[in-house]
Enzyme design. Sequence first.
Site, PDB file in Angstrom:
ATOM      1  N   GLU A 226       0.807   4.085 -13.669  1.00 17.21           N
ATOM      2  CA  GLU A 226       1.381   2.939 -12.953  1.00 17.21           C
ATOM      3  C   GLU A 226       2.583   3.479 -12.190  1.00 17.21           C
ATOM      4  O   GLU A 226       3.641   3.707 -12.776  1.00 17.21           O
ATOM      5  CB  GLU A 226       1.821   1.850 -13.949  1.00 17.21           C
ATOM      6  N   CYS A 260       9.279  -1.955  -8.871  1.00 15.23           N
ATOM      7  CA  CYS A 260       8.238  -1.128  -8.239  1.00 15.23           C
ATOM      8  C   CYS A 260       7.441  -1.885  -7.181  1.00 15.23           C
ATOM      9  O   CYS A 260       6.943  -1.293  -6.241  1.00 15.23           O
ATOM     10  CB  CYS A 260       7.296  -0.580  -9.295  1.00 15.23           C
TER      11      CYS A 260
HETATM   12  P1  NAD Z   1      10.437   8.413 -13.990  1.00 18.20           P
HETATM   13  O1  NAD Z   1       9.121   8.867 -13.485  1.00 18.20           O
HETATM   14  O2  NAD Z   1      11.636   9.235 -13.701  1.00 18.20           O
HETATM   15  O3  NAD Z   1      10.405   8.267 -15.612  1.00 18.20           O
HETATM   16  C1  NAD Z   1       9.377   7.586 -16.293  1.00 18.20           C
HETATM   17  C2  NAD Z   1       9.216   8.179 -17.689  1.00 18.20           C
HETATM   18  O4  NAD Z   1       8.901   9.567 -17.580  1.00 18.20           O
HETATM   19  C3  NAD Z   1      10.471   8.093 -18.557  1.00 18.20           C
HETATM   20  O5  NAD Z   1      10.076   7.767 -19.871  1.00 18.20           O
HETATM   21  C4  NAD Z   1      11.060   9.493 -18.477  1.00 18.20           C
HETATM   22  O6  NAD Z   1      11.746   9.864 -19.654  1.00 18.20           O
HETATM   23  C5  NAD Z   1       9.835  10.363 -18.301  1.00 18.20           C
HETATM   24  N1  NAD Z   1      10.116  11.578 -17.520  1.00 18.20           N
HETATM   25  C6  NAD Z   1      11.024  11.718 -16.521  1.00 18.20           C
HETATM   26  N2  NAD Z   1      10.976  12.981 -16.021  1.00 18.20           N
HETATM   27  C7  NAD Z   1      10.016  13.632 -16.720  1.00 18.20           C
HETATM   28  C8  NAD Z   1       9.499  14.970 -16.686  1.00 18.20           C
HETATM   29  N3  NAD Z   1       9.964  15.873 -15.822  1.00 18.20           N
HETATM   30  N4  NAD Z   1       8.511  15.285 -17.545  1.00 18.20           N
HETATM   31  C9  NAD Z   1       8.038  14.382 -18.415  1.00 18.20           C
HETATM   32  N5  NAD Z   1       8.491  13.107 -18.496  1.00 18.20           N
HETATM   33  C10 NAD Z   1       9.465  12.739 -17.681  1.00 18.20           C
HETATM   34  O7  NAD Z   1      10.612   6.935 -13.471  1.00 18.20           O
HETATM   35  P2  NAD Z   1      11.873   5.976 -13.604  1.00 18.20           P
HETATM   36  O8  NAD Z   1      12.981   6.518 -12.773  1.00 18.20           O
HETATM   37  O9  NAD Z   1      12.137   5.683 -15.034  1.00 18.20           O
HETATM   38  O10 NAD Z   1      11.298   4.632 -12.927  1.00 18.20           O
HETATM   39  C11 NAD Z   1      11.277   4.437 -11.550  1.00 18.20           C
HETATM   40  C12 NAD Z   1       9.911   4.716 -10.965  1.00 18.20           C
HETATM   41  O11 NAD Z   1       8.914   4.059 -11.703  1.00 18.20           O
HETATM   42  C13 NAD Z   1       9.775   4.207  -9.540  1.00 18.20           C
HETATM   43  O12 NAD Z   1       9.054   5.126  -8.783  1.00 18.20           O
HETATM   44  C14 NAD Z   1       8.981   2.922  -9.714  1.00 18.20           C
HETATM   45  O13 NAD Z   1       8.263   2.520  -8.572  1.00 18.20           O
HETATM   46  C15 NAD Z   1       8.086   3.280 -10.840  1.00 18.20           C
HETATM   47  N6  NAD Z   1       7.645   2.089 -11.545  1.00 18.20           N
HETATM   48  C16 NAD Z   1       6.351   1.719 -11.479  1.00 18.20           C
HETATM   49  C17 NAD Z   1       5.933   0.554 -12.104  1.00 18.20           C
HETATM   50  C18 NAD Z   1       4.505   0.083 -12.069  1.00 18.20           C
HETATM   51  O14 NAD Z   1       4.171  -0.787 -12.854  1.00 18.20           O
HETATM   52  N7  NAD Z   1       3.659   0.607 -11.205  1.00 18.20           N
HETATM   53  C19 NAD Z   1       6.856  -0.215 -12.807  1.00 18.20           C
HETATM   54  C20 NAD Z   1       8.165   0.209 -12.852  1.00 18.20           C
HETATM   55  C21 NAD Z   1       8.563   1.362 -12.235  1.00 18.20           C
END
Ligand code: NAD
Length: 469
Positions: A226, A260
Amino acid sequence: RPGSAKHPGSESTPGRMDPFADTLQRLREAFVSGRTRPAKFRAAQLKGLSLFLQENKQLLQEALAQDLYKTAFHSEVSELILCQNQVDFALRNLHTWMKDEPGAKNLMTQLDSVFIRKEPFGLVLILSPWNYPLNLSLGPLVGALAAGNCVVLKPSEISKSTMKVLAKVLPRYLDQSCFAVVLGGPEETGRLLEHKFDYIFFTGSPRVGKIVMAAAAKHLTPVTLELGGKNPCYVDDNCDPQTVANRVAFFRCFNTGQTCVAPDYVLCSPEMQAKLVPALQSAITRFYGNDPQRSPDLGRIISQKHFQRLRGLLSCGRVVIGGQSDESDLYIAPTVLVDVKETEPVMQEEIFGPILPIVNVRSLDQAIDFINRREKPLALYAFSNSSQAVKQMLDRTSSGNFAGNQGFTFLTLTSLPFGGVGQSGMGRYHGKFSFDTFSHHRACLLSHPGLEMLNNIRYPPYSDFEQKL
Ligand code: NAD
């Protein structure tokens, strides 16, 4: 753990302490024991989730206020109610969803029993982001538990207060032999992903989505991703500017733009822009007053890093509304930008803040072309008084979700799947789609142990085929 069998993929790299191995081994053993499969067990977990939400409402509201400056009302509508609805819907429908689905038969299988069994995958990993830290953890969890899986939840380390409540309090409401919360940032999550899971459900950025999918590929683990991206919002010349402005400003600024599915940029003609800008100003003043920094209804940016990134975006194009920022308060004013070039950062990256660029197009066709030249968005919005124009936009583009003359209210419905397409993700959930996502659809055919003469026809030799008939 002497005597307990190791499961494939559960080994850690030699010489490194593995903080997750014991937890994962415990959950695997619980799954293999079969205890998560009965409907009664699944319903008990869902009731546990429901109780968690009800008994810890204040604690959760406080945590969400600390993490994201959410007001009690905002927490209620954007987190708690949505979670409660998903839990209640799953509890009401669990027995129906779990039933085997009969399959149509052909001539050869007339006497057989043919059905689809929805069985749990096994050990599931849920990785969630910080922007709706409760809803985006519990939403997938409802589906995973309803489908009879054991679950490891890894909430975002950035929304710290909510993470702590999830880690400390939530497990008390669930069977801890089958459910665990683990904590960590990128490094720890990287190590967690070295383990084999039977399903991974990830919500977050496309950049990390690729890391997750690459790690899952090593074990051939299926994934739901997602993700996010830039959601276009087309505004036709025939719209009432104030109505559109109210809706666009509300959904752009909801959760301080950190959503998002938020409308990321507007596509409209220069004539509509001239009417829309004052209407947006009027909507923003009505919602947040003359000084939005003092409004209790506008939140703050989650971190210094995101604040700096957003402040950088304020120099793109020309500011016509807002543009103020305050680093000590992580405040970015609701801002509208015009004269924005496609090559500028604000049109290259997902904004994820209360900034709305307007890009001019001359026609619906040009807007459709603009959208189709880019990655498929998570959500696409079209505002027009002409249902034909909305239909054209729907028919000639692709996106995870679509709304005509509205913002992202579609995600409150348990009847609609929620998910991206292309760069904005893969897979879907909410309502029954969550249950199906976390279930393997097993094709089953049960035949009669006798009646061998009916099988004789298919055995060789085929030289006497016509006689057999
Ligand atoms: P992110 O991708 O930075 O982090 C998401 C998860 O991944 C967290 O639990 C984090 O700890 C983990 N993570 C971060 N870096 C990592 C790595 N290098 N290796 C492994 N795991 C890692 O996202 P965010 O900043 O928490 O959220 C914002 C993003 O999420 C935006 O792009 C937004 O559009 C998207 N989002 C999508 C939805 C949806 O339902 N489609 C909903 C909310 C947010």
